[in-house]
Design a protein around this motif. Sequence first.
Motif, PDB file in Angstrom:
ATOM      1  N   LEU A  15       0.818  -1.214   0.000  1.00 14.11           N
ATOM      2  CA  LEU A  15       0.000   0.000   0.000  1.00 14.11           C
ATOM      3  C   LEU A  15       0.848   1.259   0.000  1.00 14.11           C
ATOM      4  N   PHE A  16       1.925   1.276   0.754  1.00 15.15           N
ATOM      5  CA  PHE A  16       2.771   2.464   0.782  1.00 15.15           C
ATOM      6  C   PHE A  16       3.458   2.673  -0.559  1.00 15.15           C
ATOM      7  N   VAL A  17       3.866   1.603  -1.227  1.00 13.03           N
ATOM      8  CA  VAL A  17       4.466   1.740  -2.553  1.00 13.03           C
ATOM      9  C   VAL A  17       3.460   2.359  -3.513  1.00 13.03           C
ATOM     10  N   VAL A  18       2.227   1.898  -3.460  1.00 14.71           N
ATOM     11  CA  VAL A  18       1.198   2.445  -4.339  1.00 14.71           C
ATOM     12  C   VAL A  18       0.960   3.918  -4.039  1.00 14.71           C
ATOM     13  N   SER A  19       0.868   4.276  -2.764  1.00 13.61           N
ATOM     14  CA  SER A  19       0.571   5.675  -2.445  1.00 13.61           C
ATOM     15  C   SER A  19       1.734   6.598  -2.768  1.00 13.61           C
ATOM     16  N   PHE A  27      -1.167  14.342 -10.363  1.00 10.39           N
ATOM     17  CA  PHE A  27      -1.134  15.746  -9.981  1.00 10.39           C
ATOM     18  C   PHE A  27       0.056  16.440 -10.624  1.00 10.39           C
ATOM     19  N   ASP A  28      -0.206  17.598 -11.213  1.00 12.41           N
ATOM     20  CA  ASP A  28       0.878  18.401 -11.775  1.00 12.41           C
ATOM     21  C   ASP A  28       1.527  19.256 -10.689  1.00 12.41           C
ATOM     22  N   ARG A  29       0.733  19.728  -9.767  1.00 12.24           N
ATOM     23  CA  ARG A  29       1.237  20.530  -8.656  1.00 12.24           C
ATOM     24  C   ARG A  29       0.914  19.817  -7.355  1.00 12.24           C
ATOM     25  N   ARG A  30       1.633  20.148  -6.333  1.00 13.79           N
ATOM     26  CA  ARG A  30       1.405  19.608  -4.979  1.00 13.79           C
ATOM     27  C   ARG A  30       1.415  18.083  -4.938  1.00 13.79           C
ATOM     28  N   GLN A  31       2.382  17.501  -5.606  1.00 13.73           N
ATOM     29  CA  GLN A  31       2.499  16.051  -5.624  1.00 13.73           C
ATOM     30  C   GLN A  31       2.817  15.505  -4.237  1.00 13.73           C
ATOM     31  N   GLY A  32       3.635  16.231  -3.491  1.00  9.08           N
ATOM     32  CA  GLY A  32       3.968  15.803  -2.136  1.00  9.08           C
ATOM     33  C   GLY A  32       2.745  15.779  -1.233  1.00  9.08           C
ATOM     34  N   LEU A  33       1.893  16.783  -1.374  1.00  7.96           N
ATOM     35  CA  LEU A  33       0.665  16.836  -0.586  1.00  7.96           C
ATOM     36  C   LEU A  33      -0.248  15.658  -0.930  1.00  7.96           C
ATOM     37  N   ALA A  34      -0.353  15.349  -2.214  1.00  2.34           N
ATOM     38  CA  ALA A  34      -1.197  14.220  -2.637  1.00  2.34           C
ATOM     39  C   ALA A  34      -0.677  12.910  -2.051  1.00  2.34           C
ATOM     40  N   GLY A  35       0.627  12.689  -2.142  1.00  2.00           N
ATOM     41  CA  GLY A  35       1.203  11.471  -1.566  1.00  2.00           C
ATOM     42  C   GLY A  35       1.065  11.435  -0.056  1.00  2.00           C
ATOM     43  N   SER A  39      -0.938   8.646   2.154  1.00  2.00           N
ATOM     44  CA  SER A  39      -0.279   7.911   3.242  1.00  2.00           C
ATOM     45  C   SER A  39      -0.986   8.134   4.566  1.00  2.00           C
ATOM     46  N   ALA A  40      -1.431   9.360   4.812  1.00  2.00           N
ATOM     47  CA  ALA A  40      -2.167   9.648   6.048  1.00  2.00           C
ATOM     48  C   ALA A  40      -3.486   8.889   6.068  1.00  2.00           C
ATOM     49  N   GLY A  41      -4.103   8.743   4.904  1.00  2.00           N
ATOM     50  CA  GLY A  41      -5.342   7.981   4.822  1.00  2.00           C
ATOM     51  C   GLY A  41      -5.142   6.530   5.217  1.00  2.00           C
TER      52      GLY A  41
END
Length: 113
Positions: A15-19, A27-35, A39-41
């Motif tokens: 699951l962590f590899v997928v996330s 996402f073009d912007r804020r890729q870190g936020l999306a990941g 992960s928080a989910g």
Amino acid sequence: MLAYGVVTGLGMSVLFVVSYATVPRWFDRRQGLAGGLASAGLGAGMLVVAPAADALIERVGWRSALLVLAAGVAVVMLVAVAAIRDEPEPEEVPEREFVEGFGRASGRRSTSG
């Protein structure tokens, strides 16, 4: 307990590899936020599912509890599959991005010659 630890460890690693690898591709912007949210989910899901599973086991027994949890996971997966759009198209990379070499393109001299 050893089997639980091994199965949980393998499942979480997948699951962590997928996330970390898949989610930011959308996402073009804020890729870190999306990941990070993905992960928080995963962690929030563990915080919710563990007490829910415990309560279900106490009320209906472990067999029925597993069926209820499986049905819940199936519903969540169906909603996720319906919500996800097609895989993003990969960006085309120019055939020769650094025509004059990396060092010269940035204003510095190349050490290769």
